[in-house]
Design a protein around this motif. Structure first.
Motif, short mmCIF file in Angstrom:
data_model
loop_
_atom_site.label_atom_id
_atom_site.label_comp_id
_atom_site.label_asym_id
_atom_site.label_seq_id
_atom_site.Cartn_x
_atom_site.Cartn_y
_atom_site.Cartn_z
N ARG A 74 36.94 27.95 47.36
CA ARG A 74 37.54 28.55 48.55
C ARG A 74 36.84 27.97 49.78
O ARG A 74 35.72 28.33 50.09
N THR A 75 37.50 27.03 50.46
CA THR A 75 36.91 26.48 51.67
C THR A 75 37.30 27.30 52.90
O THR A 75 36.62 27.25 53.91
N LYS A 76 38.42 28.02 52.78
CA LYS A 76 38.79 28.97 53.82
C LYS A 76 39.60 30.08 53.16
O LYS A 76 40.15 29.92 52.07
N ARG A 77 39.67 31.21 53.80
CA ARG A 77 40.33 32.39 53.23
C ARG A 77 41.84 32.22 53.23
O ARG A 77 42.40 31.55 54.09
N PHE A 78 42.50 32.84 52.24
CA PHE A 78 43.95 32.87 52.23
C PHE A 78 44.43 33.74 53.39
O PHE A 78 43.77 34.72 53.74
N PRO A 79 45.57 33.44 54.02
CA PRO A 79 46.02 34.20 55.18
C PRO A 79 46.68 35.54 54.83
O PRO A 79 47.26 36.17 55.69
N TRP A 80 46.60 36.01 53.61
CA TRP A 80 47.19 37.28 53.22
C TRP A 80 46.17 38.10 52.45
O TRP A 80 45.21 37.60 51.91
N GLY A 81 46.39 39.39 52.42
CA GLY A 81 45.53 40.29 51.66
C GLY A 81 44.08 40.22 52.08
O GLY A 81 43.77 40.15 53.27
N ASP A 82 43.19 40.23 51.10
CA ASP A 82 41.76 40.18 51.41
C ASP A 82 41.26 38.74 51.58
O ASP A 82 40.08 38.53 51.83
N GLY A 83 42.15 37.74 51.42
CA GLY A 83 41.78 36.35 51.63
C GLY A 83 41.21 35.68 50.40
O GLY A 83 40.90 34.49 50.43
N ASN A 84 41.04 36.42 49.31
CA ASN A 84 40.44 35.86 48.10
C ASN A 84 41.45 35.74 46.95
O ASN A 84 41.19 35.05 45.99
N HIS A 85 42.57 36.43 47.05
CA HIS A 85 43.59 36.41 46.01
C HIS A 85 44.69 35.42 46.38
O HIS A 85 45.14 35.39 47.52
N SER A 86 45.14 34.63 45.38
CA SER A 86 46.24 33.71 45.64
C SER A 86 47.52 34.50 45.88
O SER A 86 47.58 35.71 45.65
N LEU A 87 48.57 33.84 46.34
CA LEU A 87 49.81 34.53 46.70
C LEU A 87 50.43 35.24 45.51
O LEU A 87 50.91 36.35 45.61
N PHE A 88 50.43 34.61 44.34
CA PHE A 88 51.00 35.21 43.13
C PHE A 88 49.88 35.56 42.16
O PHE A 88 49.90 35.20 41.00
N HIS A 89 48.90 36.30 42.62
CA HIS A 89 47.72 36.64 41.83
C HIS A 89 48.06 37.66 40.74
O HIS A 89 48.73 38.65 40.98
#
Length: 105
Positions: A74-89
């Motif tokens: 993870r070089t930067k946080r995801f822009p959704w949720g807590d930033g650690n889960h992929s979009l289709f986690h």
């Protein structure tokens, strides 16, 4: 004696085959129909049986977590949720960088 090019011979063969009318299509359709019943349907049946047998023998837990350093970077946080889960986690099949959710191995 004149030399006839390959393109001219191919054109003549195509025209002579086309002049035969629709009689040539019946044989091709029959061949594909037979292949569909003899090859395709048994192939689909084998795939369905294979998937069903694998489902019967599958373990229902998550695979063992191995923290390989090249995975889940993870070089930067995801822009959704807590930033650690992929979009289709999926918490049962997708591990986070620290391991699966809810498991304390």
């Amino acid at each position: 004696m004149a030399l006839v090019s390959t393109a001219t011979l191919a054109r003549r063969a195509f025209v002579s085959a086309a002049a035969g009318g629709h009689a040539g299509h019946a044989g091709g359709a029959r061949t594909w129909k037979i292949l569909s019943f003899v090859v395709a349907l048994p192939g689909v049946t084998v795939c369905v049986v294979n998937a069903w047998m694998k489902k019967q023998h599958a373990s229902h837990g998550s695979p063992e977590f191995v923290p390989y350093p090249h995975l889940r970077i993870r070089t930067k946080r995801f822009p959704w949720g807590d930033g650690n889960h992929s979009l289709f986690h999926n918490p049962h099949t997708n591990a986070l960088p620290t391991g699966y959710e809810g498991s304390h191995h």
